[in-house]
Enzyme design. Structure first.
Site, PDB file in Angstrom:
ATOM      1  N   ARG A 158      -4.127  15.182 -35.352  1.00 12.22           N
ATOM      2  CA  ARG A 158      -3.172  14.169 -34.883  1.00 12.22           C
ATOM      3  C   ARG A 158      -3.952  12.966 -34.385  1.00 12.22           C
ATOM      4  O   ARG A 158      -4.947  13.136 -33.666  1.00 12.22           O
ATOM      5  CB  ARG A 158      -2.331  14.726 -33.725  1.00 12.22           C
ATOM      6  CG  ARG A 158      -1.373  15.810 -34.139  1.00 12.22           C
ATOM      7  CD  ARG A 158      -0.899  16.584 -32.946  1.00 12.22           C
ATOM      8  NE  ARG A 158      -2.000  17.310 -32.292  1.00 12.22           N
ATOM      9  CZ  ARG A 158      -1.907  17.995 -31.161  1.00 12.22           C
ATOM     10  NH1 ARG A 158      -0.753  18.051 -30.537  1.00 12.22           N
ATOM     11  NH2 ARG A 158      -2.949  18.626 -30.649  1.00 12.22           N
ATOM     12  N   LEU A 254      10.873  18.594 -31.562  1.00 19.96           N
ATOM     13  CA  LEU A 254      12.338  18.463 -31.499  1.00 19.96           C
ATOM     14  C   LEU A 254      12.724  17.336 -30.553  1.00 19.96           C
ATOM     15  O   LEU A 254      13.803  17.367 -29.976  1.00 19.96           O
ATOM     16  CB  LEU A 254      12.965  19.778 -31.025  1.00 19.96           C
ATOM     17  CG  LEU A 254      13.203  20.863 -32.074  1.00 19.96           C
ATOM     18  CD1 LEU A 254      13.847  22.087 -31.450  1.00 19.96           C
ATOM     19  CD2 LEU A 254      14.068  20.357 -33.231  1.00 19.96           C
ATOM     20  N   CYS A 264       0.601   9.470 -41.972  1.00 20.60           N
ATOM     21  CA  CYS A 264       0.671  10.699 -42.780  1.00 20.60           C
ATOM     22  C   CYS A 264       2.084  11.134 -43.144  1.00 20.60           C
ATOM     23  O   CYS A 264       2.423  11.230 -44.319  1.00 20.60           O
ATOM     24  CB  CYS A 264      -0.012  11.836 -42.039  1.00 20.60           C
ATOM     25  SG  CYS A 264      -1.775  11.586 -41.901  1.00 20.60           S
ATOM     26  N   LYS A 324       3.211   6.006 -32.119  1.00 18.07           N
ATOM     27  CA  LYS A 324       3.406   6.931 -30.989  1.00 18.07           C
ATOM     28  C   LYS A 324       2.421   6.509 -29.909  1.00 18.07           C
ATOM     29  O   LYS A 324       1.425   5.813 -30.192  1.00 18.07           O
ATOM     30  CB  LYS A 324       3.158   8.387 -31.403  1.00 18.07           C
ATOM     31  CG  LYS A 324       1.723   8.670 -31.821  1.00 18.07           C
ATOM     32  CD  LYS A 324       1.496  10.153 -32.095  1.00 18.07           C
ATOM     33  CE  LYS A 324       0.057  10.411 -32.497  1.00 18.07           C
ATOM     34  NZ  LYS A 324      -0.229  11.798 -32.800  1.00 18.07           N
TER      35      LYS A 324
HETATM   36  C1  UDX Z   1       0.591  14.164 -38.186  1.00 20.03           C
HETATM   37  C2  UDX Z   1       0.472  15.691 -38.109  1.00 20.03           C
HETATM   38  O1  UDX Z   1       0.956  16.135 -36.832  1.00 20.03           O
HETATM   39  C3  UDX Z   1      -0.961  16.119 -38.307  1.00 20.03           C
HETATM   40  O2  UDX Z   1      -1.045  17.534 -38.320  1.00 20.03           O
HETATM   41  C4  UDX Z   1      -1.420  15.571 -39.662  1.00 20.03           C
HETATM   42  O3  UDX Z   1      -2.714  15.943 -39.967  1.00 20.03           O
HETATM   43  C5  UDX Z   1      -1.290  14.063 -39.679  1.00 20.03           C
HETATM   44  O4  UDX Z   1       0.062  13.701 -39.416  1.00 20.03           O
HETATM   45  P1  UDX Z   1       0.138  12.121 -36.567  1.00 20.03           P
HETATM   46  O5  UDX Z   1       0.416  11.219 -37.728  1.00 20.03           O
HETATM   47  O6  UDX Z   1      -0.992  11.797 -35.651  1.00 20.03           O
HETATM   48  O7  UDX Z   1      -0.116  13.603 -37.081  1.00 20.03           O
HETATM   49  O8  UDX Z   1       1.481  12.127 -35.719  1.00 20.03           O
HETATM   50  P2  UDX Z   1       2.391  13.225 -35.001  1.00 20.03           P
HETATM   51  O9  UDX Z   1       1.916  13.481 -33.648  1.00 20.03           O
HETATM   52  O10 UDX Z   1       2.615  14.394 -35.874  1.00 20.03           O
HETATM   53  O11 UDX Z   1       3.765  12.399 -34.919  1.00 20.03           O
HETATM   54  C6  UDX Z   1       4.356  11.852 -36.104  1.00 20.03           C
HETATM   55  C7  UDX Z   1       5.516  10.975 -35.762  1.00 20.03           C
HETATM   56  O12 UDX Z   1       6.645  11.738 -35.375  1.00 20.03           O
HETATM   57  C8  UDX Z   1       5.268   9.991 -34.618  1.00 20.03           C
HETATM   58  O13 UDX Z   1       5.880   8.760 -34.922  1.00 20.03           O
HETATM   59  C9  UDX Z   1       5.922  10.678 -33.451  1.00 20.03           C
HETATM   60  O14 UDX Z   1       6.281   9.805 -32.442  1.00 20.03           O
HETATM   61  C10 UDX Z   1       7.136  11.306 -34.114  1.00 20.03           C
HETATM   62  N1  UDX Z   1       7.693  12.468 -33.412  1.00 20.03           N
HETATM   63  C11 UDX Z   1       6.920  13.557 -33.192  1.00 20.03           C
HETATM   64  C12 UDX Z   1       9.011  12.454 -32.997  1.00 20.03           C
HETATM   65  O15 UDX Z   1       9.738  11.469 -33.193  1.00 20.03           O
HETATM   66  N2  UDX Z   1       9.513  13.562 -32.376  1.00 20.03           N
HETATM   67  C13 UDX Z   1       8.768  14.659 -32.143  1.00 20.03           C
HETATM   68  O16 UDX Z   1       9.302  15.626 -31.583  1.00 20.03           O
HETATM   69  C14 UDX Z   1       7.429  14.665 -32.562  1.00 20.03           C
END
Ligand code: UDX
Length: 432
Positions: A158, A254, A264, A324
């Site tokens: 992440r 969630l 990603c 994020k």
């Molecule tokens: C993700 C995967 O988690 C990781 O395993 C992979 O290798 C690369 O992609 P990342 O892109 O750093 O990692 O973001 P992540 O923390 O997964 O969040 C993705 C998006 O979903 C963000 O915009 C985050 O804010 C959003 N999100 C996440 C939500 O809206 N709700 C949630 O409950 C979790």
């Protein structure tokens, strides 16, 4: 100590390289971008990633890691080569493997001169069949089959926690072309305390996509549920507390909001749907996930409009511009459609972010950027908290009351402490 070359100095490459160097191996990182190589050589990371720069400098100073732009030269008789180059989306959403093809050629030229056996590991996210169908034929042109092994070892890092995730994985997925490669990969990962799942190359590639597709779908489910709770007058928080008592419903990912972003999840889900389409399958669920995600930001605008009325000539503070909190990346950030949506409605949009203001201004030039949270809130008629930066979770109701013209706050991340918000018109997606 094992000799390792890591090709590609992005998030994945650098986090992987640093973690391997800290595990006691001798690592050479390579990148085609000479500027990046020079900066890295001076100990400067080309992106924001908390904690990584310090540790990177340390392994550089200790001589466990080097950086060069000469991949073919670096590969020599190294035991492992990790391919960590980007696979960005093309205009139509399909996966662009041009960097991977170039990297494979450089590696193949280097290995052509080598004597020992080398395992070439795909860490880049690639569609099933890429390692066998694209990388293998390139290597075969230069190197006899018996001196090169192929592996797929996807990353699950992440942004914002890349080094931690590289050093403390939940699982290691090891796809390989046979026992010799699999034994070498197992030995390299010896001592890492987590389950190791061994499989073939194609399956390992698909596990990466399935993980991101699952996460994207789960977030979209949370968003849909929150939207439903909203119109049915039920608290999403309460509903989820009851939902996750079912052992089949894990509470992670969630948290509803304005949708997922990043480098990603959106890219990989789209690439999967496009690859499916090209093979005659309509991946309707995943296409719907992407379509819903595209418009989820409108929920925040609707909540704001409910409280403020027309946004024309209203001053709106948009807090958090990255995809994020904790990450410095605006790729796929939902702050982009949010800002554009506010501008289209005639609002003056004042943006603040601890890291990514300049990148955001390049993406959405019509906004007005400030360098402190206070300036963003001062005189605002409404505020949207878009990214979950820790700095925002400590804002108290008093701060909003003191600075804003009208204390209307839409918290898209559920990070504000509701107990400390008296006097504030606080709205959250999924709460009546
Ligand atoms: C993700 C995967 O988690 C990781 O395993 C992979 O290798 C690369 O992609 P990342 O892109 O750093 O990692 O973001 P992540 O923390 O997964 O969040 C993705 C998006 O979903 C963000 O915009 C985050 O804010 C959003 N999100 C996440 C939500 O809206 N709700 C949630 O409950 C979790």
């Amino acid at each position: 100590m094992v000799q390792i070359v890591v090709v590609g100095c992005g998030w994945v490459g650098l986090a992987t390289a640093v973690s391997l160097a800290r595990a006691g191996h001798q690592v050479v990182c390579t990148d085609v971008d000479g500027n990046r190589v020079r900066e890295l050589g001076a100990g400067r990371l080309p992106f924001f990633e908390p904690g990584l720069q310090e540790v990177f400098r340390q392994v550089l100073d200790d001589g466990c890691l080097e950086v060069t732009s000469d991949t073919a030269g670096a590969v020599g008789s190294t035991e492992f080569v990790f391919l960590c180059v980007g696979t960005p989306p093309r205009e139509d959403g399909s996966m662009d493997n041009a960097h991977l093809v170039d990297a494979a050629h450089d590696v193949a030229r280097g290995l052509g001169r080598s004597s020992g056996r080398t395992v070439v590991v795909t860490k880049s996210t690639v569609l099933p069949g890429t390692t066998e169908g694209v990388i293998r034929p390139i290597l075969r042109k230069f190197v006899p089959a018996e001196v090169v092994g192929l592996a797929v070892n996807p990353e699950f890092l992440r942004e914002g926690r890349a080094l931690h995730d590289a050093e403390h994985p939940d699982r290691i997925v090891l796809g390989s072309d046979g026992q010799e490669t699999s034994a070498a990969m197992r030995a390299l990962h010896r001592g890492v305390a987590c389950p190791v799942f061994e499989t073939d190359l194609r399956t390992a590639e698909m596990i990466k996509y399935s993980t991101n597709a699952f996460l994207a779908t789960k977030i979209t489910f949370a968003n849909e549920l929150a939207n439903l709770c909203q119109i049915l007058g039920v608290s999403f928080d309460e509903v989820v507390r009851g939902l996750v008592l079912d052992p089949r419903a894990n509470p992670q990912f969630l948290v509803p909001g304005v949708g997922f972003g990043g480098s990603c999840l959106p890219k990989d889900v789209r690439a999967l749907t496009v690859a499916a389409q090209a093979r005659g399958y309509d991946a309707e669920l995943l296409k719907t996930v992407l379509a819903l995600n595209e418009k989820q930001y409108l929920q925040a605008i609707r909540l704001l409009e409910k409280e403020v009325g027309s946004l024309r000539e209203k001053r709106i503070a948009l807090l958090g511009l990255t995809f994020k909190g904790g990450a410095g990346d605006i790729r796929g950030s939902r702050a982009i459609p949010l800002a554009n949506g506010l501008l289209e409605r005639g609002a003056t949009v004042v943006v603040y972010d601890p890291v990514a203001v300049q990148d955001f201004l390049n993406a959405v030039p019509g906004v007005y950027a400030v360098s402190t949270l206070e300036e963003a809130l001062r005189g605002a008629d409404g505020c949207i908290v878009q990214a979950d930066w820790p700095e925002f979770s400590s804002i108290a109701g008093q701060d909003f009351l003191r600075l804003m013209r009208t204390p209307v706050v839409v918290d898209c991340r559920r990070i504000l402490d509701t107990e400390r918000m008296s006097g504030i018109r606080l709205r959250r997606i999924g709460e009546p």
